[in-house]
Motif scaffolding. Structure first.
Motif, mmCIF file in Angstrom:
data_model
loop_
_atom_site.group_PDB
_atom_site.id
_atom_site.type_symbol
_atom_site.label_atom_id
_atom_site.label_comp_id
_atom_site.label_asym_id
_atom_site.label_seq_id
_atom_site.Cartn_x
_atom_site.Cartn_y
_atom_site.Cartn_z
ATOM 1 N N PHE A 64 0.802 -1.220 0.000
ATOM 2 C CA PHE A 64 0.000 0.000 0.000
ATOM 3 C C PHE A 64 0.837 1.274 0.000
ATOM 4 O O PHE A 64 0.296 2.376 0.101
ATOM 5 N N LYS A 65 2.165 1.128 -0.127
ATOM 6 C CA LYS A 65 3.076 2.273 -0.019
ATOM 7 C C LYS A 65 2.707 3.426 -0.953
ATOM 8 O O LYS A 65 2.582 4.568 -0.514
ATOM 9 N N LEU A 66 2.509 3.130 -2.231
ATOM 10 C CA LEU A 66 2.185 4.202 -3.190
ATOM 11 C C LEU A 66 0.839 4.851 -2.887
ATOM 12 O O LEU A 66 0.700 6.071 -2.981
ATOM 13 N N GLU A 67 -0.134 4.029 -2.520
ATOM 14 C CA GLU A 67 -1.458 4.593 -2.208
ATOM 15 C C GLU A 67 -1.404 5.473 -0.967
ATOM 16 O O GLU A 67 -2.010 6.550 -0.945
ATOM 17 N N ILE A 68 -0.692 5.021 0.063
ATOM 18 C CA ILE A 68 -0.569 5.834 1.287
ATOM 19 C C ILE A 68 0.167 7.130 0.973
ATOM 20 O O ILE A 68 -0.226 8.207 1.449
ATOM 21 N N GLU A 69 1.204 7.061 0.145
ATOM 22 C CA GLU A 69 1.927 8.274 -0.248
ATOM 23 C C GLU A 69 1.011 9.236 -1.002
ATOM 24 O O GLU A 69 1.052 10.449 -0.776
ATOM 25 N N ASN A 70 0.181 8.714 -1.902
ATOM 26 C CA ASN A 70 -0.780 9.562 -2.620
ATOM 27 C C ASN A 70 -1.796 10.175 -1.671
ATOM 28 O O ASN A 70 -2.160 11.346 -1.814
ATOM 29 N N LEU A 71 -2.249 9.389 -0.689
ATOM 30 C CA LEU A 71 -3.189 9.918 0.300
ATOM 31 C C LEU A 71 -2.533 11.011 1.140
ATOM 32 O O LEU A 71 -3.190 11.981 1.531
ATOM 33 N N LYS A 72 -1.236 10.887 1.377
ATOM 34 C CA LYS A 72 -0.503 11.946 2.083
ATOM 35 C C LYS A 72 -0.486 13.223 1.250
ATOM 36 O O LYS A 72 -0.716 14.318 1.761
ATOM 37 N N LEU A 73 -0.186 13.072 -0.043
ATOM 38 C CA LEU A 73 -0.144 14.245 -0.929
ATOM 39 C C LEU A 73 -1.494 14.948 -1.004
ATOM 40 O O LEU A 73 -1.565 16.167 -1.159
ATOM 41 N N GLN A 74 -2.572 14.176 -0.878
ATOM 42 C CA GLN A 74 -3.929 14.732 -0.925
ATOM 43 C C GLN A 74 -4.375 15.292 0.419
ATOM 44 O O GLN A 74 -5.442 15.876 0.525
ATOM 45 N N GLY A 75 -3.579 15.078 1.462
ATOM 46 C CA GLY A 75 -3.950 15.553 2.789
ATOM 47 C C GLY A 75 -4.924 14.645 3.515
ATOM 48 O O GLY A 75 -5.441 15.007 4.569
ATOM 49 N N VAL A 76 -5.181 13.468 2.966
ATOM 50 C CA VAL A 76 -6.085 12.504 3.600
ATOM 51 C C VAL A 76 -5.371 11.815 4.753
ATOM 52 O O VAL A 76 -5.955 11.539 5.803
ATOM 53 N N VAL A 77 -4.082 11.531 4.554
ATOM 54 C CA VAL A 77 -3.230 10.942 5.582
ATOM 55 C C VAL A 77 -2.156 11.981 5.902
ATOM 56 O O VAL A 77 -1.533 12.537 4.993
ATOM 57 N N ILE A 78 -1.974 12.240 7.182
ATOM 58 C CA ILE A 78 -0.996 13.242 7.608
ATOM 59 C C ILE A 78 -0.028 12.586 8.578
ATOM 60 O O ILE A 78 -0.434 11.970 9.565
ATOM 61 N N LYS A 79 1.249 12.689 8.257
ATOM 62 C CA LYS A 79 2.292 12.173 9.153
ATOM 63 C C LYS A 79 3.409 13.187 9.173
ATOM 64 O O LYS A 79 4.073 13.438 8.172
ATOM 65 N N GLY A 80 3.603 13.800 10.331
ATOM 66 C CA GLY A 80 4.685 14.753 10.497
ATOM 67 C C GLY A 80 6.009 14.024 10.681
ATOM 68 O O GLY A 80 6.067 12.792 10.676
ATOM 69 N N PRO A 81 7.066 14.769 10.892
ATOM 70 C CA PRO A 81 8.386 14.156 11.049
ATOM 71 C C PRO A 81 8.524 13.413 12.383
ATOM 72 O O PRO A 81 7.839 13.707 13.353
ATOM 73 N N GLY A 82 9.439 12.466 12.376
ATOM 74 C CA GLY A 82 9.791 11.758 13.613
ATOM 75 C C GLY A 82 8.629 11.055 14.275
ATOM 76 O O GLY A 82 7.930 10.268 13.654
ATOM 77 N N THR A 83 8.420 11.379 15.532
ATOM 78 C CA THR A 83 7.390 10.689 16.318
ATOM 79 C C THR A 83 6.028 11.377 16.262
ATOM 80 O O THR A 83 5.147 11.063 17.066
ATOM 81 N N SER A 84 5.860 12.302 15.336
ATOM 82 C CA SER A 84 4.555 12.953 15.192
ATOM 83 C C SER A 84 3.488 11.897 14.922
ATOM 84 O O SER A 84 3.745 10.918 14.223
ATOM 85 N N PRO A 85 2.287 12.092 15.467
ATOM 86 C CA PRO A 85 1.240 11.085 15.273
ATOM 87 C C PRO A 85 0.693 11.075 13.850
ATOM 88 O O PRO A 85 0.745 12.074 13.139
ATOM 89 N N TRP A 86 0.195 9.925 13.461
ATOM 90 C CA TRP A 86 -0.519 9.795 12.195
ATOM 91 C C TRP A 86 -1.911 10.370 12.389
ATOM 92 O O TRP A 86 -2.525 10.191 13.434
ATOM 93 N N ARG A 87 -2.432 11.042 11.357
ATOM 94 C CA ARG A 87 -3.810 11.563 11.362
ATOM 95 C C ARG A 87 -4.448 11.180 10.033
ATOM 96 O O ARG A 87 -3.769 11.126 9.000
ATOM 97 N N PHE A 88 -5.757 10.921 10.063
ATOM 98 C CA PHE A 88 -6.475 10.459 8.880
ATOM 99 C C PHE A 88 -7.785 11.221 8.748
ATOM 100 O O PHE A 88 -8.542 11.337 9.722
ATOM 101 N N GLN A 89 -8.060 11.722 7.554
ATOM 102 C CA GLN A 89 -9.344 12.375 7.288
ATOM 103 C C GLN A 89 -10.389 11.267 7.167
ATOM 104 O O GLN A 89 -10.413 10.516 6.190
ATOM 105 N N ALA A 90 -11.236 11.154 8.170
ATOM 106 C CA ALA A 90 -12.150 10.014 8.288
ATOM 107 C C ALA A 90 -13.075 9.852 7.078
ATOM 108 O O ALA A 90 -13.297 8.731 6.623
ATOM 109 N N SER A 91 -13.588 10.945 6.545
ATOM 110 C CA SER A 91 -14.560 10.847 5.444
ATOM 111 C C SER A 91 -13.948 10.273 4.173
ATOM 112 O O SER A 91 -14.662 9.744 3.315
ATOM 113 N N LYS A 92 -12.624 10.359 4.043
ATOM 114 C CA LYS A 92 -11.966 9.810 2.854
ATOM 115 C C LYS A 92 -11.193 8.535 3.161
ATOM 116 O O LYS A 92 -11.115 7.645 2.323
#
Length: 107
Positions: A64-92
Motif C-alpha cells: 500500500f506504499k504508493l497509495e498511502i503516499e498519494n493519500l498523504k499528498l492529498q492531505g487525507v493521511v498526515i504524518k509529520g516528522p519523527g514521532t509525530s502522530p498519524w492523522r487520517f481524514q475520516a470521510s476519505k
C-alpha cells in the motif's frame, strides 16, 4: 408507499426513538465521518485490530506504499516528522479502508 388498512391499530413509539424519512437517515450516515480526524487508535478500533497491526499491515506495508503516499499528498493521511502522530481524514480514509478490506492480511 405501501398501505395497509387496519382499523383500531395503535402504534407506540418509545420516547428514546424518532421516526424520520429514509432519505434523511441516508444523509446522516453519509455525513457521519464529515469533519472528523482519526488517529491510529481510531483506525484500529474501526477494524477491531491493534495499533501495531494498522502500522504493519497498512501504513508500512509495501503493498500500500504508493497509495498511502498519494493519500498523504492529498492531505487525507498526515504524518509529520519523527514521532509525530498519524492523522487520517475520516470521510476519505474510511471509504479507502472499505475498498481495501479484502486486501488486508487478517492473520
Amino acid at each position: 408507499m405501501s398501505k395497509i388498512s387496519l382499523s383500531n391499530l395503535e402504534l407506540s413509539i418509545p420516547d428514546d426513538m424518532v421516526v424520520i424519512p429514509k432519505a434523511k437517515l441516508d444523509r446522516l450516515w453519509e455525513n457521519e465521518l464529515a469533519g472528523r480526524m482519526w488517529g491510529i487508535a481510531d483506525v484500529a478500533k474501526r477494524l477491531s485490530v491493534s495499533d501495531k497491526w494498522v502500522r504493519n499491515e497498512i501504513l508500512y506495508n509495501p503493498r500500500f506504499k504508493l497509495e498511502i503516499e498519494n493519500l498523504k499528498l492529498q492531505g487525507v493521511v498526515i504524518k509529520g516528522p519523527g514521532t509525530s502522530p498519524w492523522r487520517f481524514q475520516a470521510s476519505k480514509f474510511g471509504p479507502w479502508l472499505d475498498n481495501h478490506i479484502q486486501n488486508f492480511k487478517w492473520s
